[in-house]
Scaffold this motif. Structure first.
Motif, PDB file in Angstrom:
ATOM      1  N   GLY A  51      17.605   3.175   2.953  1.00 60.18           N
ATOM      2  CA  GLY A  51      17.230   1.781   2.831  1.00 60.18           C
ATOM      3  C   GLY A  51      16.388   1.752   4.265  1.00 60.18           C
ATOM      4  O   GLY A  51      15.550   0.611   4.382  1.00 60.18           O
ATOM      5  N   THR A  52      16.682   2.478   5.455  1.00 65.69           N
ATOM      6  CA  THR A  52      15.874   2.229   6.601  1.00 65.69           C
ATOM      7  C   THR A  52      14.388   2.544   6.413  1.00 65.69           C
ATOM      8  O   THR A  52      13.613   1.788   6.977  1.00 65.69           O
ATOM      9  N   VAL A  53      14.087   3.419   5.637  1.00 62.06           N
ATOM     10  CA  VAL A  53      12.671   3.781   5.252  1.00 62.06           C
ATOM     11  C   VAL A  53      11.898   2.449   4.782  1.00 62.06           C
ATOM     12  O   VAL A  53      10.825   2.264   5.153  1.00 62.06           O
ATOM     13  N   ALA A  54      12.411   1.809   3.696  1.00 57.85           N
ATOM     14  CA  ALA A  54      11.975   0.784   3.261  1.00 57.85           C
ATOM     15  C   ALA A  54      11.668  -0.286   4.061  1.00 57.85           C
ATOM     16  O   ALA A  54      10.708  -1.034   4.187  1.00 57.85           O
ATOM     17  N   ASP A  55      12.598  -0.532   4.975  1.00 61.07           N
ATOM     18  CA  ASP A  55      12.517  -1.581   5.959  1.00 61.07           C
ATOM     19  C   ASP A  55      11.459  -1.451   6.960  1.00 61.07           C
ATOM     20  O   ASP A  55      11.081  -2.394   7.430  1.00 61.07           O
ATOM     21  N   ILE A  56      11.221  -0.165   7.239  1.00 59.26           N
ATOM     22  CA  ILE A  56      10.241  -0.028   8.439  1.00 59.26           C
ATOM     23  C   ILE A  56       9.229   0.019   7.633  1.00 59.26           C
ATOM     24  O   ILE A  56       7.980  -0.371   8.222  1.00 59.26           O
ATOM     25  N   ALA A  57       8.949   0.304   6.457  1.00 53.41           N
ATOM     26  CA  ALA A  57       7.771   0.411   5.694  1.00 53.41           C
ATOM     27  C   ALA A  57       6.995  -0.931   5.490  1.00 53.41           C
ATOM     28  O   ALA A  57       5.930  -1.390   5.502  1.00 53.41           O
ATOM     29  N   VAL A  58       8.069  -2.082   5.557  1.00 46.60           N
ATOM     30  CA  VAL A  58       7.639  -3.477   5.449  1.00 46.60           C
ATOM     31  C   VAL A  58       6.825  -3.871   6.408  1.00 46.60           C
ATOM     32  O   VAL A  58       5.690  -4.680   6.693  1.00 46.60           O
ATOM     33  N   TRP A  59       6.911  -3.162   7.679  1.00 48.36           N
ATOM     34  CA  TRP A  59       6.040  -3.277   8.946  1.00 48.36           C
ATOM     35  C   TRP A  59       4.607  -2.285   9.012  1.00 48.36           C
ATOM     36  O   TRP A  59       3.781  -2.656   9.134  1.00 48.36           O
ATOM     37  N   ALA A  60       5.009  -1.054   8.489  1.00 48.54           N
ATOM     38  CA  ALA A  60       4.138  -0.078   8.720  1.00 48.54           C
ATOM     39  C   ALA A  60       2.705  -0.354   7.461  1.00 48.54           C
ATOM     40  O   ALA A  60       1.728   0.117   7.726  1.00 48.54           O
ATOM     41  N   VAL A  61       3.132  -0.556   6.228  1.00 45.16           N
ATOM     42  CA  VAL A  61       2.306  -0.689   5.393  1.00 45.16           C
ATOM     43  C   VAL A  61       1.222  -1.645   5.663  1.00 45.16           C
ATOM     44  O   VAL A  61       0.003  -1.568   5.533  1.00 45.16           O
ATOM     45  N   PRO A  62       1.711  -2.926   5.742  1.00 43.14           N
ATOM     46  CA  PRO A  62       0.501  -3.897   6.126  1.00 43.14           C
ATOM     47  C   PRO A  62      -0.316  -3.581   7.192  1.00 43.14           C
ATOM     48  O   PRO A  62      -1.555  -3.992   7.402  1.00 43.14           O
ATOM     49  N   PHE A  63       0.254  -3.176   8.501  1.00 47.76           N
ATOM     50  CA  PHE A  63      -0.393  -2.752   9.549  1.00 47.76           C
ATOM     51  C   PHE A  63      -1.346  -1.502   9.100  1.00 47.76           C
ATOM     52  O   PHE A  63      -2.353  -1.872   9.560  1.00 47.76           O
ATOM     53  N   GLY A  64      -0.991  -0.622   8.121  1.00 53.14           N
ATOM     54  CA  GLY A  64      -1.777   0.597   7.865  1.00 53.14           C
ATOM     55  C   GLY A  64      -2.884  -0.109   7.024  1.00 53.14           C
ATOM     56  O   GLY A  64      -4.128   0.611   7.240  1.00 53.14           O
ATOM     57  N   LEU A  65      -2.674  -1.058   6.297  1.00 56.08           N
ATOM     58  CA  LEU A  65      -3.723  -1.403   5.385  1.00 56.08           C
ATOM     59  C   LEU A  65      -4.920  -2.100   6.173  1.00 56.08           C
ATOM     60  O   LEU A  65      -6.064  -1.985   5.930  1.00 56.08           O
ATOM     61  N   VAL A  66      -4.366  -3.073   7.131  1.00 54.12           N
ATOM     62  CA  VAL A  66      -5.336  -3.578   8.056  1.00 54.12           C
ATOM     63  C   VAL A  66      -6.042  -2.701   8.722  1.00 54.12           C
ATOM     64  O   VAL A  66      -7.400  -2.885   9.031  1.00 54.12           O
ATOM     65  N   GLY A  67      -5.306  -1.596   9.409  1.00 52.70           N
ATOM     66  CA  GLY A  67      -6.153  -0.918  10.332  1.00 52.70           C
ATOM     67  C   GLY A  67      -7.198   0.168   9.518  1.00 52.70           C
ATOM     68  O   GLY A  67      -8.186   0.386   9.985  1.00 52.70           O
ATOM     69  N   GLY A  68      -6.750   0.462   8.347  1.00 50.46           N
ATOM     70  CA  GLY A  68      -7.809   1.160   7.504  1.00 50.46           C
ATOM     71  C   GLY A  68      -8.846   0.362   7.335  1.00 50.46           C
ATOM     72  O   GLY A  68     -10.000   1.061   7.313  1.00 50.46           O
ATOM     73  N   ARG A  69      -8.776  -0.899   6.785  1.00 45.89           N
ATOM     74  CA  ARG A  69      -9.994  -1.473   6.424  1.00 45.89           C
ATOM     75  C   ARG A  69     -10.764  -1.717   7.731  1.00 45.89           C
ATOM     76  O   ARG A  69     -12.022  -1.911   7.815  1.00 45.89           O
ATOM     77  N   LEU A  70     -10.211  -2.054   8.798  1.00 40.33           N
ATOM     78  CA  LEU A  70     -10.989  -2.360  10.234  1.00 40.33           C
ATOM     79  C   LEU A  70     -11.774  -1.163  10.493  1.00 40.33           C
ATOM     80  O   LEU A  70     -12.808  -1.183  10.803  1.00 40.33           O
ATOM     81  N   TYR A  71     -11.003   0.045  10.299  1.00 39.57           N
ATOM     82  CA  TYR A  71     -11.965   1.207  10.733  1.00 39.57           C
ATOM     83  C   TYR A  71     -12.976   1.391  10.041  1.00 39.57           C
ATOM     84  O   TYR A  71     -14.224   1.797  10.420  1.00 39.57           O
ATOM     85  N   HIS A  72     -12.905   1.407   8.622  1.00 41.15           N
ATOM     86  CA  HIS A  72     -14.067   1.231   7.819  1.00 41.15           C
ATOM     87  C   HIS A  72     -15.203   0.276   8.002  1.00 41.15           C
ATOM     88  O   HIS A  72     -16.168   0.681   8.175  1.00 41.15           O
TER      89      HIS A  72
END
Length: 345
Positions: A51-72
């Motif tokens: 469950g630790t990976v899922a808990d951290i993914a709650v933070w990582a995934v939204p940040f990653g989507l925003v970062g990917g879109r910003l770079y593009h």
């Protein structure tokens, strides 16, 4: 007429009853779920908790989507902010446009926040997630197939991609497929290297970054979509070169400064396994008390015997003391008598 080629989907969305689902978004969602599932398995195998990976993914995934879109958006700003373009389109992420460099960079910030909240070292978590992330990239690249975008130069190879949209329909290199297959190869290599050399302290993740950049460089060179150029090379080619060098330097320095792998990747937190710990402690205390009681406990009736023995001992001692006192008194009287006789004489 060419008979062998990869067809493109007629539409970029899939209808689930009355609900339309963008093919690009579907690939991203599937990739995220696969990454969390596989990353969780690797994290547990390295000594982490479920469950630790899922808990951290709650933070990582939204940040990653925003970062990917910003770079593009930043690197292709002309698509949204030039004359005749609508800046609102910059928010339409479902239409495609995620830069992996920004996604990994800002996603790492989100992962750092999640790891810090759980008291976990980010490099250890990143090592467990590295193969899962690159597999997610392999899946996500198929979103470009749904959108008929980011293909390479024209070709007549049997695996050419048939593009039906845009100004120049035709047969082109399926660069999305090349990158997807490359990512799967990278996943296999880093899993093997991790098992063979017991990599740790972020070196698995750095190896993933280096290998991905090596492939992204030549795949990016094949693409014909509009891009900024520096000294004749596309911006993303330069990015791949720079990031590749940084990843290799990190691997070398990390191996010298912190060899081996982390022994503990997720320390116990307050409240984790509390009931089990309390039960174990209670059982231990109970065992100690039982042993102590057994050592002190006497057979039935022994208490009375002990009391009688003590009483007899006290009586004997008292008699001896009385006799001794009487003897001393007689001696004193005899002494006084002797003194009197001496005076008379």
């Amino acid at each position: 007429m060419k008979l062998a080629y990869i067809p493109s989907p007629a539409a970029g969305e899939i209808h689930l009853g009355p609900l339309p689902l963008r093919g690009y978004a579907l690939c991203i969602i599937i990739g995220v779920f696969v990454a969390v599932w596989y990353g969780n398995k690797r994290w547990i195998a390295r000594g982490g908790k479920p469950g630790t990976v899922a808990d951290i993914a709650v933070w990582a995934v939204p940040f990653g989507l925003v970062g990917g879109r910003l770079y593009h958006v930043v690197t292709d700003y002309q698509l949204y902010f030039s004359e005749g373009k609508n800046w609102v389109d910059a928010f339409k992420i479902w239409e495609g446009g995620l830069g992996i460099w920004g996604a990994v960079a800002l996603g790492a910030v989100g992962a750092w926040i999640g790891c810090r909240r759980r008291g976990i070292p980010l490099p250890a978590w990143a090592d467990a997630m590295a193969p899962a992330l690159v597999i997610a990239q392999a899946i996500g690249r198929w979103g470009n197939w749904f959108n008929q975008e980011l293909y390479g130069r024209e070709t007549d190879l049997p695996w050419a991609l048939k593009i039906t949209k845009g100004e120049d329909p035709g047969l082109y290199h399926p660069t999305f497929l090349y990158e997807s297959l490359w990512c799967l190869g990278v996943a296999a290599v880093i899993v093997w290297a991790d098992r063979r050399f017991k990599l740790g302290h972020g070196r698995v993740f750095a190896l993933y970054v280096a290998l991905y950049c090596a492939g992204r460089g030549w795949i990016e060179y094949m693409r014909i979509d509009d891009a900024h150029h520096i000294l004749g090379l596309r911006l993303n080619v330069w990015t791949a070169i720079i990031v590749f060098v940084l990843a290799v330097v990190y691997i070398v320095l990390s191996a010298r400064l912190r060899p081996g792998r982390e022994e503990i990747v997720e320390p116990d937190r307050e409240g984790d396994g509390g009931a089990a710990d309390e039960d174990a402690a209670g059982a231990k205390d109970s065992a100690k008390k039982t042993v102590k009681a057994a050592a002190v406990k006497k057979p039935a009736g022994s208490a009375g015997k002990t009391t009688d023995l003590t009483k007899d001992t006290k009586d004997t001692k008292s008699a001896k003391d009385t006799k001794a006192a009487k003897g001393a008194e007689d001696a004193e009287v005899a002494g006084d008598g002797a003194k009197g006789e001496a005076k008379k004489g």
